[in-house]
Enzyme design. Sequence first.
Site, short mmCIF file in Angstrom:
data_model
loop_
_atom_site.label_atom_id
_atom_site.label_comp_id
_atom_site.label_asym_id
_atom_site.label_seq_id
_atom_site.Cartn_x
_atom_site.Cartn_y
_atom_site.Cartn_z
N GLN A 1 0.78 -1.24 0.00
CA GLN A 1 0.00 0.00 0.00
C GLN A 1 0.81 1.30 0.00
O GLN A 1 0.49 2.24 -0.73
CB GLN A 1 -0.95 0.01 1.23
CG GLN A 1 -1.86 1.20 1.25
CD GLN A 1 -2.79 1.31 2.44
OE1 GLN A 1 -3.31 2.38 2.72
NE2 GLN A 1 -3.03 0.23 3.14
N PHE B 1 10.60 -1.98 -0.80
CA PHE B 1 10.99 -3.33 -0.40
C PHE B 1 11.45 -3.31 1.05
O PHE B 1 11.74 -2.24 1.61
CB PHE B 1 12.17 -3.83 -1.25
CG PHE B 1 11.82 -4.08 -2.69
CD1 PHE B 1 10.71 -4.83 -3.02
CD2 PHE B 1 12.61 -3.56 -3.69
CE1 PHE B 1 10.39 -5.06 -4.35
CE2 PHE B 1 12.30 -3.79 -5.02
CZ PHE B 1 11.19 -4.54 -5.35
N TYR C 1 4.50 -3.07 8.68
CA TYR C 1 3.17 -2.83 8.08
C TYR C 1 2.47 -1.69 8.84
O TYR C 1 2.91 -1.27 9.92
CB TYR C 1 2.32 -4.10 8.16
CG TYR C 1 2.70 -5.15 7.13
CD1 TYR C 1 2.34 -5.00 5.80
CD2 TYR C 1 3.43 -6.27 7.50
CE1 TYR C 1 2.69 -5.95 4.85
CE2 TYR C 1 3.78 -7.23 6.57
CZ TYR C 1 3.42 -7.06 5.23
OH TYR C 1 3.76 -8.00 4.30
N GLU C 2 1.38 -1.24 8.26
CA GLU C 2 0.60 -0.10 8.76
C GLU C 2 0.55 0.04 10.28
O GLU C 2 0.97 1.06 10.84
CB GLU C 2 -0.84 -0.24 8.21
CG GLU C 2 -1.84 0.74 8.78
CD GLU C 2 -1.61 2.18 8.37
OE1 GLU C 2 -1.38 2.42 7.18
OE2 GLU C 2 -1.66 3.06 9.24
N ASP D 1 0.63 3.85 5.98
CA ASP D 1 0.86 3.50 4.58
C ASP D 1 0.56 4.68 3.64
O ASP D 1 1.44 5.25 3.01
CB ASP D 1 -0.02 2.32 4.18
CG ASP D 1 0.57 1.00 4.66
OD1 ASP D 1 1.78 0.94 4.91
OD2 ASP D 1 -0.20 0.03 4.79
N GLY E 1 -7.47 20.35 19.36
CA GLY E 1 -7.08 21.76 19.25
C GLY E 1 -7.52 22.57 20.44
O GLY E 1 -7.93 22.04 21.48
N GLY E 2 -7.45 23.88 20.30
CA GLY E 2 -7.79 24.78 21.40
C GLY E 2 -9.28 25.00 21.57
O GLY E 2 -9.71 25.70 22.49
N1 CAO Z 1 11.76 -10.12 -9.51
C1 CAO Z 1 12.41 -10.90 -8.64
N2 CAO Z 1 12.44 -10.70 -7.32
C2 CAO Z 1 11.74 -9.63 -6.86
C3 CAO Z 1 11.04 -8.76 -7.71
C4 CAO Z 1 11.06 -9.06 -9.10
N3 CAO Z 1 10.41 -8.29 -9.98
N4 CAO Z 1 10.45 -7.82 -6.95
C5 CAO Z 1 10.78 -8.08 -5.70
N5 CAO Z 1 11.56 -9.16 -5.62
C6 CAO Z 1 12.12 -9.77 -4.43
C7 CAO Z 1 12.96 -8.84 -3.61
O1 CAO Z 1 14.22 -8.70 -4.21
C8 CAO Z 1 12.99 -9.56 -2.26
O2 CAO Z 1 13.93 -10.59 -2.33
P1 CAO Z 1 15.03 -10.92 -1.16
O3 CAO Z 1 14.28 -10.88 0.14
O4 CAO Z 1 15.51 -12.27 -1.54
O5 CAO Z 1 16.06 -9.88 -1.22
C9 CAO Z 1 11.62 -10.25 -2.24
O6 CAO Z 1 11.08 -10.14 -3.56
C10 CAO Z 1 10.59 -9.75 -1.26
O7 CAO Z 1 10.66 -8.42 -0.98
P2 CAO Z 1 10.13 -7.88 0.43
O8 CAO Z 1 10.99 -8.44 1.54
O9 CAO Z 1 10.07 -6.42 0.35
O10 CAO Z 1 8.65 -8.47 0.55
P3 CAO Z 1 7.86 -9.10 1.81
O11 CAO Z 1 6.54 -9.48 1.27
O12 CAO Z 1 8.63 -10.14 2.51
O13 CAO Z 1 7.71 -7.86 2.83
C11 CAO Z 1 6.97 -5.67 3.52
C12 CAO Z 1 6.70 -6.90 2.65
C13 CAO Z 1 5.93 -4.64 3.17
C14 CAO Z 1 6.86 -6.04 5.00
C15 CAO Z 1 8.40 -5.13 3.23
O14 CAO Z 1 8.52 -4.96 1.85
C16 CAO Z 1 8.72 -3.82 3.93
O15 CAO Z 1 8.97 -3.79 5.15
N6 CAO Z 1 8.74 -2.73 3.17
C17 CAO Z 1 9.12 -1.42 3.68
C18 CAO Z 1 8.04 -0.82 4.53
C19 CAO Z 1 6.72 -0.71 3.81
O16 CAO Z 1 6.60 -0.16 2.75
N7 CAO Z 1 5.70 -1.21 4.47
C20 CAO Z 1 4.33 -0.95 4.05
C21 CAO Z 1 3.74 -2.03 3.32
S1 CAO Z 1 2.06 -1.66 3.05
O17 CAO Z 1 1.32 -2.12 4.44
#
Ligand code: CAO
Length: 415
Positions: free
Chosen positions: A17, A97, A138-139, A168, A247-248
Amino acid sequence: MSKALEGVRILDFTHVQSGPTCTQLLAWFGADVIKVEKAGEGDATRGQLRDIPDADSLYFTMLNHNKRSITLDTKNPKGKEVLVTLIKQCDVMVENFAPGALDRMGFSWERIQEINPRIILASVKGFGPGPYVDCKVYENVAQCAGGAASTTGFDDGPPMVTGAQIGDSGTGLHLALGIVTALFQREKTGRGQKVLAAMQDAVLNLCRVKLRDQQRLERTGELKEYPQYPEIGFGEAVPRAGNSSGGGQPGSILKCKGWQKDPNAYIYFITQAAVWPAICKVIDEEGWITDPHFATPTARLPHLKMIFDRIEEWTKTKTKFEAMDILNKFDIPCGPILSMKEIAEDESLRATGTVVEVEHPTRGKYLTVGNPIKLSDSPTDVTRSPLLGEHTVEVMAQMGYNDEQIAQLRAERVI
Ligand code: CAO
């Protein structure tokens, strides 16, 4: 009519998101947003909270309007080559990511700059540098770590998260501002830069008034507009203030006619000082206009509960809309508690494009929230979210790949 960000090309590596809300805004302002997704899988939200089997979820469609989608395996060496081509031809790369994922992919900030010194790399992370820098977030984690949860809810209950996605979507908004600011600076310097919006920071920014109150509490030992005053007293940290105004001008949520059956038959009522005499007249307490216990805002502070109880006796005799009509005639600030059903059916929100009906090839018609920011010279046309990989061939051709190369990459499952 032209669009504000026409000519700006965004390499959109965002998912879930926070990042997608940012790039959706940029797309609404006219940027060409190319969303890169894993082949076969796509953004995880495509399949989350589905209401129609095999159709992209509302979660996905409502966060990814006006974008193009390409699939690309960025862990494959040939996929990395394609990514280099994309970086060369884009103005901004946006990603959210988990910490370190982009580096592990082989695309550190130094490498990205080497490929394209003009590019802006914009990231959402859960936390900025510090003890939690490596955490996935997450959020609701952001709401808790940013000060929102400890200051939301009622005094006698646990901390509470809010339905507004301030972690988010709130961070997405902050990031979008960082991106356009960096684009503006690039006009003068010719250089790109790194933009970071940490979710904890964005939530704290939106909770600024609570840090204000923390310092007031430390200095004076009390917060007179909070419901804890004067009976309950205060501890060391800003307490949860229920529905009291931040607020006030003291305010509260009050019951309206029908509250016994309708969970949203309530109104927010603000006792703004300027209209105190009008409030007294409306609720038939004209004596309070001059009574020294009620005549000034300071005098009223110890009696707020009693004052709101009396006003509620009046609001309970009116529906929230009747109360709005009466109170607005006297410029008394108030607002109905609107349900999502009422908002979805609100004609004025549809007329302004804030609520929009969109047609989608697999799910049919659905409602979404349009662009809340209206530019007179850059109107927003909301178009549906892309299907997974819908624009892969089109974008690859635009990047200079010929049919044979595209077919080869397809056969090797790189795109
Ligand atoms: N081709 C191949 N690999 C890909 C790719 C693509 N097109 N796009 C992404 N990937 C891979 C990444 O390289 C990563 O690989 P590694 O872990 O091996 O390095 C993997 O996909 C997963 O990425 P991720 O760790 O970001 O995804 P997740 O689902 O495990 O985590 C989240 C999700 C949201 C917790 C994490 O991305 C995060 O903390 N993001 C930053 C904070 C954020 O934006 N949070 C809000 C999310 S909305 O509620």
